[in-house]
Scaffold this motif. Sequence first.
Motif, PDB file in Angstrom:
ATOM      1  N   HIS A 194      33.882  41.623  30.930  1.00  0.00           N
ATOM      2  CA  HIS A 194      32.781  42.429  30.424  1.00  0.00           C
ATOM      3  C   HIS A 194      32.733  42.549  28.896  1.00  0.00           C
ATOM      4  O   HIS A 194      31.678  42.880  28.342  1.00  0.00           O
ATOM      5  CB  HIS A 194      32.857  43.840  31.023  1.00  0.00           C
ATOM      6  CG  HIS A 194      32.567  43.870  32.493  1.00  0.00           C
ATOM      7  ND1 HIS A 194      33.548  43.677  33.454  1.00  0.00           N
ATOM      8  CD2 HIS A 194      31.401  44.064  33.167  1.00  0.00           C
ATOM      9  CE1 HIS A 194      33.006  43.764  34.648  1.00  0.00           C
ATOM     10  NE2 HIS A 194      31.691  43.999  34.511  1.00  0.00           N
ATOM     11  N   PHE A 195      33.849  42.305  28.210  1.00  0.00           N
ATOM     12  CA  PHE A 195      33.860  42.579  26.773  1.00  0.00           C
ATOM     13  C   PHE A 195      34.224  41.360  25.892  1.00  0.00           C
ATOM     14  O   PHE A 195      33.941  41.358  24.705  1.00  0.00           O
ATOM     15  CB  PHE A 195      34.858  43.712  26.471  1.00  0.00           C
ATOM     16  CG  PHE A 195      34.514  44.993  27.161  1.00  0.00           C
ATOM     17  CD1 PHE A 195      33.486  45.802  26.703  1.00  0.00           C
ATOM     18  CD2 PHE A 195      35.227  45.388  28.284  1.00  0.00           C
ATOM     19  CE1 PHE A 195      33.189  46.983  27.355  1.00  0.00           C
ATOM     20  CE2 PHE A 195      34.916  46.569  28.937  1.00  0.00           C
ATOM     21  CZ  PHE A 195      33.888  47.377  28.464  1.00  0.00           C
TER      22      PHE A 195
ATOM     23  N   LYS B 164      31.436  39.056  23.764  1.00  0.00           N
ATOM     24  CA  LYS B 164      30.127  39.640  24.040  1.00  0.00           C
ATOM     25  C   LYS B 164      29.590  40.249  22.749  1.00  0.00           C
ATOM     26  O   LYS B 164      30.352  40.792  21.928  1.00  0.00           O
ATOM     27  CB  LYS B 164      30.229  40.733  25.093  1.00  0.00           C
ATOM     28  CG  LYS B 164      30.663  40.239  26.474  1.00  0.00           C
ATOM     29  CD  LYS B 164      29.610  39.317  27.083  1.00  0.00           C
ATOM     30  CE  LYS B 164      29.926  39.009  28.547  1.00  0.00           C
ATOM     31  NZ  LYS B 164      31.150  38.237  28.693  1.00  0.00           N
ATOM     32  N   PRO B 165      28.282  40.181  22.570  1.00  0.00           N
ATOM     33  CA  PRO B 165      27.679  40.794  21.385  1.00  0.00           C
ATOM     34  C   PRO B 165      27.945  42.298  21.379  1.00  0.00           C
ATOM     35  O   PRO B 165      28.088  42.938  22.427  1.00  0.00           O
ATOM     36  CB  PRO B 165      26.193  40.496  21.547  1.00  0.00           C
ATOM     37  CG  PRO B 165      26.113  39.332  22.485  1.00  0.00           C
ATOM     38  CD  PRO B 165      27.284  39.465  23.402  1.00  0.00           C
TER      39      PRO B 165
ATOM     40  N   ILE C 244      26.054  44.697  20.665  1.00  0.00           N
ATOM     41  CA  ILE C 244      25.011  45.504  21.306  1.00  0.00           C
ATOM     42  C   ILE C 244      25.194  45.541  22.827  1.00  0.00           C
ATOM     43  O   ILE C 244      24.950  46.548  23.490  1.00  0.00           O
ATOM     44  CB  ILE C 244      23.606  44.970  20.916  1.00  0.00           C
ATOM     45  CG1 ILE C 244      22.527  45.934  21.427  1.00  0.00           C
ATOM     46  CG2 ILE C 244      23.420  43.563  21.458  1.00  0.00           C
ATOM     47  CD1 ILE C 244      22.575  47.267  20.795  1.00  0.00           C
ATOM     48  N   ALA C 245      25.696  44.391  23.396  1.00  0.00           N
ATOM     49  CA  ALA C 245      25.919  44.341  24.850  1.00  0.00           C
ATOM     50  C   ALA C 245      27.099  45.219  25.239  1.00  0.00           C
ATOM     51  O   ALA C 245      27.083  45.889  26.284  1.00  0.00           O
ATOM     52  CB  ALA C 245      26.154  42.898  25.292  1.00  0.00           C
ATOM     53  N   VAL C 246      28.145  45.201  24.377  1.00  0.00           N
ATOM     54  CA  VAL C 246      29.311  46.042  24.683  1.00  0.00           C
ATOM     55  C   VAL C 246      28.940  47.510  24.651  1.00  0.00           C
ATOM     56  O   VAL C 246      29.337  48.309  25.515  1.00  0.00           O
ATOM     57  CB  VAL C 246      30.440  45.742  23.673  1.00  0.00           C
ATOM     58  CG1 VAL C 246      31.580  46.742  23.854  1.00  0.00           C
ATOM     59  CG2 VAL C 246      30.948  44.318  23.854  1.00  0.00           C
TER      60      VAL C 246
ATOM     61  N   ALA D 238      25.998  48.810  25.173  1.00  0.00           N
ATOM     62  CA  ALA D 238      25.163  49.092  26.333  1.00  0.00           C
ATOM     63  C   ALA D 238      26.017  49.273  27.586  1.00  0.00           C
ATOM     64  O   ALA D 238      25.775  50.164  28.426  1.00  0.00           O
ATOM     65  CB  ALA D 238      24.140  47.976  26.536  1.00  0.00           C
ATOM     66  N   LEU D 239      27.051  48.421  27.732  1.00  0.00           N
ATOM     67  CA  LEU D 239      27.919  48.525  28.904  1.00  0.00           C
ATOM     68  C   LEU D 239      28.715  49.820  28.894  1.00  0.00           C
ATOM     69  O   LEU D 239      28.864  50.489  29.930  1.00  0.00           O
ATOM     70  CB  LEU D 239      28.867  47.321  28.946  1.00  0.00           C
ATOM     71  CG  LEU D 239      29.840  47.299  30.141  1.00  0.00           C
ATOM     72  CD1 LEU D 239      29.064  47.289  31.454  1.00  0.00           C
ATOM     73  CD2 LEU D 239      30.762  46.087  30.043  1.00  0.00           C
TER      74      LEU D 239
ATOM     75  N   LYS E 293      26.496  52.524  29.909  1.00  0.00           N
ATOM     76  CA  LYS E 293      26.291  52.506  31.371  1.00  0.00           C
ATOM     77  C   LYS E 293      27.478  53.146  32.092  1.00  0.00           C
ATOM     78  O   LYS E 293      27.305  53.910  33.064  1.00  0.00           O
ATOM     79  CB  LYS E 293      26.104  51.077  31.856  1.00  0.00           C
ATOM     80  CG  LYS E 293      25.941  50.959  33.380  1.00  0.00           C
ATOM     81  CD  LYS E 293      25.826  49.522  33.794  1.00  0.00           C
ATOM     82  CE  LYS E 293      25.703  49.417  35.315  1.00  0.00           C
ATOM     83  NZ  LYS E 293      26.835  50.012  36.012  1.00  0.00           N
TER      84      LYS E 293
END
Length: 388
Positions: free
Chosen positions: A60-61, A64-65, A67-69, A71-72, A75
């Motif tokens: 998951h990390f 990863k960009p 911004i994606a981290v 966002a995760l 979540k």
Amino acid sequence: MQVIFSQNDEADIDELKGAFLSFLEEDSPIRKSIEQELDTSDPKVRLKDGAEKKTWEIQHFDNKPLIAVIALLSKIQIDVQNAESNILTYLYSQIDASSFKFNKLGARVIAKTSYVLEGDVYRAEVFLAAEDTTQQPIILINDKPLNIVDGKGIYEVPATSPGTYKWGGIIKYKTPEGGFNSYPFEEEYIVSEPSVTISPTKMNVFYMGVPNPVSVSVPGVPSEDLQVTVTNGKIQRDGKDYLVFPTAEDINGRNTKVTVSANIGGQSRSMGAMTFRVKQVPDPVATIAGQASGVIRKEDLLAEAGIFAALIDFDFDLKFTVTQFDVTFTGAGGYTNTWSSTSNRFTDEQTRQFNALTPGSIIYIDNIMARGDDGTNRPLSPISFKIR
């Protein structure tokens, strides 16, 4: 509920998930969704990834960009908050989940008995009963369901013979979860014969030397719970009734009393008493051919073997036997001759004299003694006959 959450540590997420799940039963409907939302297990190895094993963090990390981290991580925070909210909502709903719901109230009065003796205490339970008119209970007696009317079972059984009868069963009631709770119960009732007491006040007499039958009953009390005593003599049970054997004569009824007590609720209660007079059995009457004097045919006299002692209009089973008597014959010129017997039978000489009798002759029988089954010896009144 306060939870300390570390965004960078998988162990913190697992620990938090374990804490959440500890509040839930194994069959809880939200348990599976929480396990899925907070799942940190490593992904399965896939061939397209070169069969390389990856951890949850790398999956998951890694690479990863930013911004994606972010966002995760956001979540994950939302999932934790949702899980916390769902658990609180579920726990609050379980506070009243197993409570029965009722929509009708009614007053109820249950008394141990509606028949109360003077001096006793009437006792009843008064309470408010709750009912659910949307569902009926299941009431089983000997595994057979009762007819239910307005939420109450109707139990009916014919009362065929007196005695104490026990019965019981189970009440099954549906719970809010859909199952059934069972409530066993036991009860008993008493069947008594219809009875009435009619007392002839001038006939309350016992007789010496014979068993005097007495019937005793108390409404609402079985016969086995009665204690009957007598002050003069003894009393014993004879089937459903009693027999009284007085020991002393009591013409005025001053010393003879029958007392009845009953065992009610484990205590002996006096039900009342009645006085009786005690008399000797009346003297029997000497008879020949069923006659106690009068005109008799010579043939009828000769057909008899002796003298009998009869209790006239006396219903008790008591017999008397003549033990002696004298027979006096009146002949011509007014002369009399007497012949004696020491039993209840005519002697040979007396029988020969009977054969010589002529119409108009008079025979006179006196000095008659009789002995009864009660052991008493009674002198009987003389009797006389005229030959027809």
